[in-house]
Design a protein around this motif. Structure first.
Motif: not given
Length: 659
Positions: A449-453, A455-463, A479-485
């Protein structure tokens, strides 16, 4: 002399009979201001004022699974009066009578003593040797012990005390011009002009001639004293190029004023200075006085620290090996980590009191991860994590009161009391998730969504390391690597997935390489500065359009996996204590700030007190706030939707949902 000191200590402990003439003689000598304090049993200080110690900090909750580790045998140093060499500030009670015209105490004087003298600084190894005397029977009590030898000893002791009373108020001369060097003899500090004697007297004998006691020469460690002075005011230096005669007089006047205020607030330093005794100006009292008059301007505004090198995967360069910390950021990080630590300990206590029910996963030990990550991104960036979410809820903008109320299922909780420990949300924070690893693909959707909109925002996903073997995580990598998320995958490796160590659960424990084609970093997750610099590096990587990056934070949890896990069946208490003593994130930051003069011990203690009060107030609120009513059970299903009916537990019961 050692026997005499032992005798005095026995009296103060209360091991000598109250009717004993020896006890009366000792109390007669040490009588001051009509009060006394039993130094054999000093009052226990406020726990909030004690220096922070990680071992005591976690186990301060009696229900902690690590509390048994505190039951270690006492040593000689734990016993009171194990090394009785100094009696400091002894004040006795009840009122005793003193005859000023006799060398010996007069137990029958009709007037009370109102003296401002304080017994201070008596050392057993410096008191004079008193010759033995023939015992003189005391006729006051038929079974009492001879009093004469004790009175002889105490009489000489009294004269010694009067000579050493002024040892707590040394005077350090200072040059009148910064162009002249300040002379400080390594053995004795002397003023350049004769000093008037300091008069010590009892107020009740104001009409009698006052005995005068002249200050003895004082031996100090000038190197240590100079270091304390320069630490409190770096500009007090005769050879400093920044110091000139034009600014000397205002500085001296300011320091003199600070000294006067300090002496007024601390009469034990000033002793009983009479009106005709003036302190020469300019001058400083002692190192303790100088330190007490420090202002915030004396602290170092920022400092640079060496941090541990980060392991790299598919990267030519990594984060820097140094980190600059400002005093403001250091205090903020310290307060936040202490708040998380105290909040989790209070949650542990409330859970074991059955006030908090259900699942509860605590975050203490991992505070540097949450605080360091927030230091490397902005609140406009997005974050999603697993069920160990209390710390991130706080750093993302939640309050302690809202978090504690949510843990207890109260109406004013951050999720209105319907989310509990694992489901808390704030703006740009998509909460903790109870399904292992399910938050990782959700985070990739936020990054999309950040890339689609645009914006200069990013997402931190923790596990966690326990979820690192989930298949959905590897699908998300692809998927993240293919789409350069713009997403930072962060594995919080706390060494154990539930009750299984990483070595037993994973064929490869190098989680930062698990992305294969995705660049990776392995970071010391116990160092808040190391985490912050690595997060900044990863954020710049994502914002530059290079796609995702993977971080592994090597950290440690002090509690078990959840409250149902004691945490010591698959690991030893010695292992936990070793991590706490060597790598505790709060202690590491505290030591850095103190060693670089970025904060004082007193200032950090004030923060500790404020944090503890905030936690206690929040816990009190969380136990008194009402629970949400049944009518609100189905509310907030949608963020923005008109009210509609929802079937209740039975087909004939209806509830209404409000957004």
């Amino acid at each position: 002399m050692q026997k005499m000191m032992t005798l005095i200590s026995n009296v103060l402990r209360g091991s000598v009979s109250r009717n004993s003439s020896l006890r009366r003689a000792v109390l007669q000598l040490l009588a001051v201001q009509g009060q006394y304090a039993d130094i054999a049993h000093p009052p226990d200080p406020d726990p909030a004022l004690r220096p922070y110690k990680p071992d005591e900090d976690l186990c301060s909750v009696t229900h902690s699974p690590l509390a048994d580790n505190l039951n270690r045998p006492k040593t000689d140093t734990d016993k009171p009066f194990s090394d009785l060499t100094v009696i400091d500030h002894v004040i006795m009670d009840p009122p005793i009578f003193l005859d000023p015209f006799s060398e010996r105490p007069n137990l029958n004087s009709p007037e009370p003593l109102a003296s401002s003298l304080t017994v201070s600084g008596l050392r057993a190894d410096t008191a004079p040797v008193v010759p033995e005397a023939e015992p003189l029977a005391n006729t006051d009590s038929p079974d009492s012990e001879p009093l004469e030898p004790h009175l002889n000893v105490l009489t000489h002791l009294e004269s010694t005390l009067l000579k050493r009373l002024v040892s707590t108020n040394p005077v350090i001369p200072e040059s009148t011009s910064c162009g002249q060097s300040t002379t400080m003899d390594s053995q004795v500090l002397k003023s350049t002009s004769p000093e008037p004697p300091i008069t010590l007297h009892a107020e009740m004998y104001s009409d009698l001639p006052r005995p005068e006691v002249t200050l003895p020469e004082l031996h100090l460690n000038t190197d240590q004293l100079t270091q304390e002075i320069n630490r409190s005011d770096p500009e007090i230096c005769a050879n400093s190029p920044a110091c000139d005669s034009s600014t000397s007089e205002p500085r001296q006047a300011e320091r003199s004023q600070n000294t006067d205020i300090t002496l007024h607030q601390r009469p034990e330093i000033a002793l009983s200075l009479t009106e005709d005794t003036r302190l020469p100006e300019p001058q400083l009292a002692a190192a303790s006085v100088v330190v007490s008059s420090r202002s915030y301007a004396d602290f170092t505004p920022e400092a640079t620290f060496d941090i541990k090198k980060v392991d790299l995967h598919r990267l030519e360069e990594g984060p820097p090996l140094t980190s600059t910390l400002t005093r403001e950021d250091g205090l903020k990080y310290y307060r936040t980590m202490q708040t998380i630590r105290r909040m989790e300990l209070k949650a542990d206590q409330l859970y074991k009191q059955k006030i908090i029910r259900g699942f509860c996963h605590l975050y203490d030990g991992q505070e540097a991860c949450a605080v360091g990550i927030e230091g490397g991104i902005t609140l406009s960036d997005h974050l999603i994590t697993a069920y160990r979410a209390h710390g991130y809820t706080l750093t993302r903008g939640g309050t302690v009161r809202e978090i504690m109320a949510e843990l207890t299922g109260r109406r004013e909780g951050i999720a209105k009391g319907k989310g509990g420990s694992m489901h808390m949300y704030t703006k740009n924070f998509y909460g903790g998730n109870g399904i292992v690893g399910a938050q990782v693909p959700l985070g990739a959707g936020v990054a999309l969504a950040c890339k689609y909109l645009g914006t200069d925002q990013l997402c931190v996903s923790l596990y966690g390391d326990g979820a690192a073997n989930q298949g959905q995580i590897f699908e998300t990598y692809n998927m993240a690597s293919l789409w350069k998320l713009p997403i930072i995958f962060i594995c919080e490796n706390n060494q154990y997935g539930m009750g299984t160590s990483v070595e037993r659960a994973s064929a490869s424990t190098e989680y930062y390489k698990r992305g294969d084609f995705i660049p990776g970093l392995r970071v010391d997750g116990m160092d808040v500065l190391c985490v912050r610099e690595a997060t900044k590096f990863a954020a710049d990587h994502c914002r530059s359009g290079k796609g995702p990056i993977l971080m592994e934070l090597q950290t440690y949890r002090y509690h078990g996996h959840s409250m149902s896990d004691p945490g010591v069946s698959y690991r030893t208490r010695e292992e936990i204590q070793e991590v706490r003593s060597k790598s505790d994130p709060i202690s590491m930051l505290k030591d850095r700030m103190l060693s670089n003069n970025m904060a004082s011990v007193e200032e950090l203690k004030e923060i500790d007190i404020e944090v503890r009060k905030e936690i206690e107030d929040a816990a009190q609120f969380a136990t008194t706030d009402p629970e949400p009513p049944l009518d609100d059970l189905c509310s907030h299903i949608y963020a923005n939707e008109k009210s509609f009916e929802v079937r209740g537990a039975t087909p004939w019961t209806k509830l209404t949902s409000h957004s």
